[in-house]
Structures are given as structure tokens and as C-alpha cells.
Design a protein around this motif. Structure first.
Motif, PDB file in Angstrom:
ATOM      1  N   GLY A  31       0.778  -1.228   0.000  1.00 35.37           N
ATOM      2  CA  GLY A  31       0.000   0.000   0.000  1.00 35.37           C
ATOM      3  C   GLY A  31       0.807   1.275   0.000  1.00 35.37           C
ATOM      4  N   GLN A  32       2.131   1.195   0.115  1.00 34.79           N
ATOM      5  CA  GLN A  32       2.938   2.415   0.148  1.00 34.79           C
ATOM      6  C   GLN A  32       3.128   2.977  -1.265  1.00 34.79           C
ATOM      7  OE1 GLN A  32       7.305   2.465   1.338  1.00 34.79           O
ATOM      8  NE2 GLN A  32       6.414   3.486   3.120  1.00 34.79           N
ATOM      9  N   LEU A 186      -3.364   8.944  -8.369  1.00 30.37           N
ATOM     10  CA  LEU A 186      -3.367   8.822  -6.910  1.00 30.37           C
ATOM     11  C   LEU A 186      -4.740   8.417  -6.390  1.00 30.37           C
ATOM     12  CD1 LEU A 186      -1.065  11.747  -5.744  1.00 30.37           C
ATOM     13  CD2 LEU A 186      -0.503   9.428  -6.480  1.00 30.37           C
ATOM     14  N   ASN A 187      -5.813   8.934  -7.020  1.00 32.63           N
ATOM     15  CA  ASN A 187      -7.154   8.539  -6.602  1.00 32.63           C
ATOM     16  C   ASN A 187      -7.396   7.056  -6.867  1.00 32.63           C
ATOM     17  OD1 ASN A 187      -7.857  11.067  -5.659  1.00 32.63           O
ATOM     18  ND2 ASN A 187      -8.817  11.718  -7.566  1.00 32.63           N
ATOM     19  N   ASN A 189      -5.075   4.791  -7.082  1.00 34.82           N
ATOM     20  CA  ASN A 189      -4.199   4.053  -6.181  1.00 34.82           C
ATOM     21  C   ASN A 189      -4.827   3.910  -4.795  1.00 34.82           C
ATOM     22  OD1 ASN A 189      -1.510   2.868  -5.581  1.00 34.82           O
ATOM     23  ND2 ASN A 189      -1.415   4.565  -4.155  1.00 34.82           N
ATOM     24  N   ARG A 190      -5.407   5.005  -4.301  1.00 37.41           N
ATOM     25  CA  ARG A 190      -6.055   4.946  -2.985  1.00 37.41           C
ATOM     26  C   ARG A 190      -7.273   4.034  -3.002  1.00 37.41           C
ATOM     27  NH1 ARG A 190      -4.666  10.559  -2.727  1.00 37.41           N
ATOM     28  NH2 ARG A 190      -6.669  11.076  -3.692  1.00 37.41           N
ATOM     29  N   SER A 191      -8.113   4.172  -4.034  1.00 33.38           N
ATOM     30  CA  SER A 191      -9.351   3.401  -4.064  1.00 33.38           C
ATOM     31  C   SER A 191      -9.088   1.904  -4.265  1.00 33.38           C
ATOM     32  CB  SER A 191     -10.275   3.930  -5.160  1.00 33.38           C
ATOM     33  OG  SER A 191      -9.718   3.738  -6.444  1.00 33.38           O
ATOM     34  N   GLY A 193      -6.148   0.381  -3.380  1.00 34.92           N
ATOM     35  CA  GLY A 193      -5.275  -0.123  -2.332  1.00 34.92           C
ATOM     36  C   GLY A 193      -3.982  -0.748  -2.828  1.00 34.92           C
ATOM     37  N   TYR A 208       4.004  14.055  -3.399  1.00 34.62           N
ATOM     38  CA  TYR A 208       2.772  13.360  -3.063  1.00 34.62           C
ATOM     39  C   TYR A 208       3.004  11.914  -2.635  1.00 34.62           C
ATOM     40  CZ  TYR A 208       0.530  17.465  -4.937  1.00 34.62           C
ATOM     41  OH  TYR A 208       0.133  18.763  -5.140  1.00 34.62           O
ATOM     42  N   ASP A 210       4.480   8.764  -0.300  1.00 30.99           N
ATOM     43  CA  ASP A 210       4.704   8.477   1.124  1.00 30.99           C
ATOM     44  C   ASP A 210       6.194   8.461   1.451  1.00 30.99           C
ATOM     45  OD1 ASP A 210       1.889   7.899   1.647  1.00 30.99           O
ATOM     46  OD2 ASP A 210       2.231   6.046   0.537  1.00 30.99           O
ATOM     47  N   PRO A 231      -4.468  16.673   0.707  1.00 31.40           N
ATOM     48  CA  PRO A 231      -5.124  15.793  -0.261  1.00 31.40           C
ATOM     49  C   PRO A 231      -5.789  16.533  -1.409  1.00 31.40           C
ATOM     50  CG  PRO A 231      -5.655  15.103   1.968  1.00 31.40           C
ATOM     51  CD  PRO A 231      -4.958  16.434   2.077  1.00 31.40           C
TER      52      PRO A 231
END
Length: 235
Positions: A31-32, A186-187, A189-191, A193, A208, A210, A231
Motif C-alpha cells: 500500500g505504500q 493517486l485517486n 491508487n487509494r481506491s 489499495g 505526493y 509516502d 489531499p
């Protein structure tokens, strides 16, 4: 999710060996989002190719989700790569004779075990998510650079890969389209996981992440967590 252990890569140049990577090691947890940075010739694109299993190291190994990939035979490597990695290229790498929808579906047709209807629904949902609901039947030549890269993003996520590798994904885009593609990446990637590894020379884009890994002359010279911006991405 990713383990790099003593990775070396040398190439023959005339009568001498040129060391591109000189024994680097690091781990990336699930997740990183990490940004790999460095000047031209620092080894960052070579590293990304080794992480993707597109090249073999001279020494050392890469493990993806627990599987050592560096010395697998090509048939087994292709299966691991197809199910584990989504790749976003700087130059889009769309098939010119396929529509946007067909380009997104391609990895699913090559690698998935699910039904064709499920793949089609997933591809359509991803194209809607990247703002291309009205461009699904268009061919790459009919799309702008920003639209082509958005198709490439959707394609990278079609199989829900645990790892996405991106090589300068905004490098061929103007500032506005680059910012939009970054936000979509990025969206997604977040959604989804996923673990995201992005090669870039752009320090603004790297903010942006981690974590930021900097290469110089084939060595890791910096590896640090970052303080990410708000964000509210590049509005």
C-alpha cells in the motif's frame, strides 16, 4: 510487497563493463506509494525495469508479493507479471488498432480467469472513473495525449494488481494534463489499495509520495518518508 536485495546491473560497453546499479537494497510495504528520483543516468529506469521483470539483474534479486522473479523462466515470469503488476508508461503504449475500451480490456483478456462480461464492466467503470465515458469507442489517434494516458491508467488497474509501476507518467504532458493525470493516478491508487512505485525527475510530483528514494550513480543516496501536501491535489 516488494523486496530488492543486493540488486546489481552491468552492461558491456566495448571492452569494459559499465555498472548501472551497484548493489541496492530496500523494501516496500503493502500500500505504500514511493517515488524513485535521480538525474538522467542514475539508474532509476533500469531499476523500474528490473522491478517489472522486464530485464534480469547481474546479481541480487527482486521479490514481488513473496515471489522471487529475477531468475524465473519467461513463461512463469509472464504469469507473475500479468497478475501482479500494472504498468504506466511515459509514452502510453496503446495499441493503435484498438479502441480505448479494447486497450483497457487487453490485459484482462490475456490474463484473467473471469467472465468476459465482468471484464467489460470493469473496463467501462474504469474509463468512467478517468473521465472518458464518451471516448470509449475512440482509437488512440483520435485522443489527446492526456486522454491516451488516462486510458493507460485504466488499463494498468484493470486486473486490480497489487503493484502499479509508473515510469514518468506525466513526462509527455503539459502542466494542466499532467496535474490531472497525477490526481487520477493517486485517486485510483487509494481506491484500489495498490502499492505504487513511480519513477520521476519532478520534485513537485514526488511530494505526493509516502516515501522518496533518490539514486545517484547506481546507488541509493537517500531514502526517507515525506510530508505530503494536502489531499486537495494540484487544484
Amino acid at each position: 510487497m516488494i523486496v530488492v536485495d543486493g540488486l546489481r546491473k552491468s552492461i558491456r560497453n566495448g571492452t569494459r563493463n559499465v555498472d548501472i546499479l551497484k548493489g541496492i537494497s530496500f523494501e516496500v510495504p503493502r500500500g505504500q506509494f514511493i517515488a524513485i528520483m535521480g538525474a538522467s543516468g542514475s539508474g532509476k529506469s533500469t531499476l523500474l525495469g528490473l522491478l517489472a521483470g522486464l530485464d534480469s539483474p547481474s546479481a541480487g534479486d527482486v521479490k514481488l508479493n513473496g515471489t522471487a522473479i529475477s531468475y524465473l523462466p519467461e513463461d512463469k515470469l509472464a504469469k507473475v507479471r500479468g497478475r501482479t503488476i500494472g504498468f504506466v508508461f511515459q509514452s502510453y503504449q496503446l495499441v493503435p488498432t484498438l479502441t480505448a475500451l479494447e486497450n483497457v480490456l487487453l490485459p484482462y483478456e490475456l490474463n484473467a480467469d473471469g467472465s468476459a462480461d465482468a471484464g467489460l464492466q470493469r473496463a467501462r467503470e474504469l474509463l468512467v472513473n478517468v473521465g472518458l465515458s464518451d471516448r470509449m469507442d475512440h482509437y488512440p489517434v483520435q485522443l489527446s495525449g492526456g486522454e491516451q494516458q488516462r486510458v493507460a491508467l485504466a488499463r494498468a488497474f484493470i486486473l486490480r494488481p497489487p503493484i502499479v509501476l509508473a515510469d514518468e507518467p506525466t513526462g509527455n504532458l503539459d502542466t494542466t494534463n499532467g496535474a490531472h493525470v497525477l490526481e487520477l493516478l493517486l485517486n485510483l491508487n487509494r481506491s484500489e489499495g495498490t502499492t505504487l512505485v513511480l519513477v520521476t525527475h519532478d520534485p513537485v510530483l514526488a511530494e505526493y509520495a509516502d516515501r522518496r528514494i533518490v539514486l545517484r550513480d547506481g546507488l541509493v543516496v537517500s531514502d526517507e518518508l515525506t510530508e505530503k501536501p494536502s489531499p486537495e491535489l494540484v487544484r
